[in-house]
Each structure stands twice: as C-alpha cells, then as structure tokens.
Write an enzyme that holds these catalytic residues in place. Structure first.
Site, PDB file in Angstrom:
ATOM      1  N   GLU A 140     -77.352 -45.540  48.449  1.00  0.00           N
ATOM      2  CA  GLU A 140     -76.191 -44.712  48.810  1.00  0.00           C
ATOM      3  C   GLU A 140     -74.898 -45.279  48.225  1.00  0.00           C
ATOM      4  OE1 GLU A 140     -76.920 -41.923  49.739  1.00  0.00           O
ATOM      5  OE2 GLU A 140     -78.875 -42.201  50.654  1.00  0.00           O
ATOM      6  N   CYS A 142     -82.343 -41.336  39.696  1.00  0.00           N
ATOM      7  CA  CYS A 142     -82.905 -41.921  38.483  1.00  0.00           C
ATOM      8  C   CYS A 142     -84.369 -41.506  38.372  1.00  0.00           C
ATOM      9  CB  CYS A 142     -82.777 -43.441  38.577  1.00  0.00           C
ATOM     10  SG  CYS A 142     -83.421 -44.305  37.140  1.00  0.00           S
TER      11      CYS A 142
END
Ligand SMILES: [Zn+2]
Ligand SMILES: [Zn+2]
Length: 188
Positions: free
Chosen positions: A146, A156
């Site tokens: 976060e 990703c």
C-alpha cells in the site's frame, strides 16, 4: 511547461529516502508487536524514517453498520488530515475494512492506498488464516504494497513482487517474496 509540470508531480509524490518522514497511525487497538513489524518492514524496503503515533479511535463517519466494518476510502480521508509534517500516513486497524471495487458495493480488503498520494490503510482482520506466513508477516507485506501505491507504483505483473495484485486472496500474499522486484525499485 512540461518540465514545470514534471517537477510539481515529483514534489508531490516525493521519493523515498532517509529524510522522508512517514507516520504509522494505529486506528483503535493494534498490538505493539504488529506495529513494530510493519515499521521494520517499511524501513527495510523504502529506507525512510518511520514514526509511530499514539492510537486514535476509528472515525465514526467511516463505520459501515450493515457489515460491521469501516469504509477504507473514508479512513484515507481521515488519515490525510493527520496533524504534523509527515509526507505520508499509514493507518493500521484490527477491524475489517472495505470499499467499492470491481462492481462489488462493499468488498472486504487487506489494505487500500492512494495512487499516488499521502495516505494508505491496512487491516489485519483478514490476514490471520492458517498458512505459511504469520498475520504480522502478511501485514508487513500489505504495508509495503500500500505504501508503494502512495509512491505511484501500480500493480506489478511479476507474481512474487510485493506490488502484485493480491485480488483478495491470502495465497497471493503468501507466495510473495515481500520485496519490490527490480522493475518496481527502478520506478521509485
Ligand atoms: Zn494494490
Ligand atoms: Zn514489481
């Protein structure tokens, strides 16, 4: 003109380094050892300065009574108003949190972070299931994930990168290395 815009975005985001002040804000009762684990993970991953603030009560305006949990986007607004000169504030709670996501009106979350922005929030509520990792190890990974969003890092495609999308599954958290992959590190 383009140059000026680029500079202003850079200043807003900031780059993680040892001069950057990030605060952990416990929301309600959170075990000290969990907070210490998260702090250690953030310092190791981002090389930033981390302060631990005194716990505050969860804001009433974020409570979602029908599901007995707290709306994460409202917690982010609350955390964004934290006094002090912190570049970013990371809230931690043991209560369940949720937001509207992918057509679900009230989707339970491990965490939520502004992308980019100054606030993110994590919940240990869903991280205690039996498995190869402890609740605190998972919480530390969610914190790194976060906070990565607040630095502008998107999800990703490297499956074991800490910025991989957990998609609400503890298994995704458990196969993660807990670290940023090379591509994500380069973007910081
Ligand atoms: Zn994410
Ligand atoms: Zn990555």
């Amino acid at each position: 003109m383009i140059f000026a815009i680029a500079i202003s975005i850079f200043c807003t985001l900031g780059s993680p380094d040892e001069t950057m002040q990030v605060a952990i804000q416990p929301l309600g009762a959170v075990p000290a050892k969990s907070i210490a684990a998260v702090k250690q993970g953030l310092v190791r991953t981002y090389g930033i300065e981390v302060s631990i603030l005194k716990p505050v009560a969860l804001p009433k305006e974020a409570f979602h009574a029908p599901r007995n949990r707290y709306r994460a986007e409202k917690l982010l607004t609350f955390l964004g108003e934290t006094p002090g000169s912190y570049a970013k504030v990371l809230g931690i709670t043991a209560r369940d949190i949720s937001t509207t996501k992918d057509g679900h009106k009230d989707w339970g979350l491990f965490g939520l972070g502004q992308m980019p922005g100054n606030a993110c929030v994590l919940s240990s509520f869903r991280l205690g299931r039996k498995g190869p990792k402890t609740r605190d190890q998972r919480l530390t990974e969610v914190a790194n994930h976060e906070l990565g969003h607040t630095f502008g890092l998107d999800h990703c495609s490297t499956s074991r990168c800490v910025m991989a999308d957990a998609k609400g599954s503890i298994k995704t958290v458990d196969i993660s290395t807990g670290n940023l992959c090379g591509k994500c590190k380069d973007k910081l």
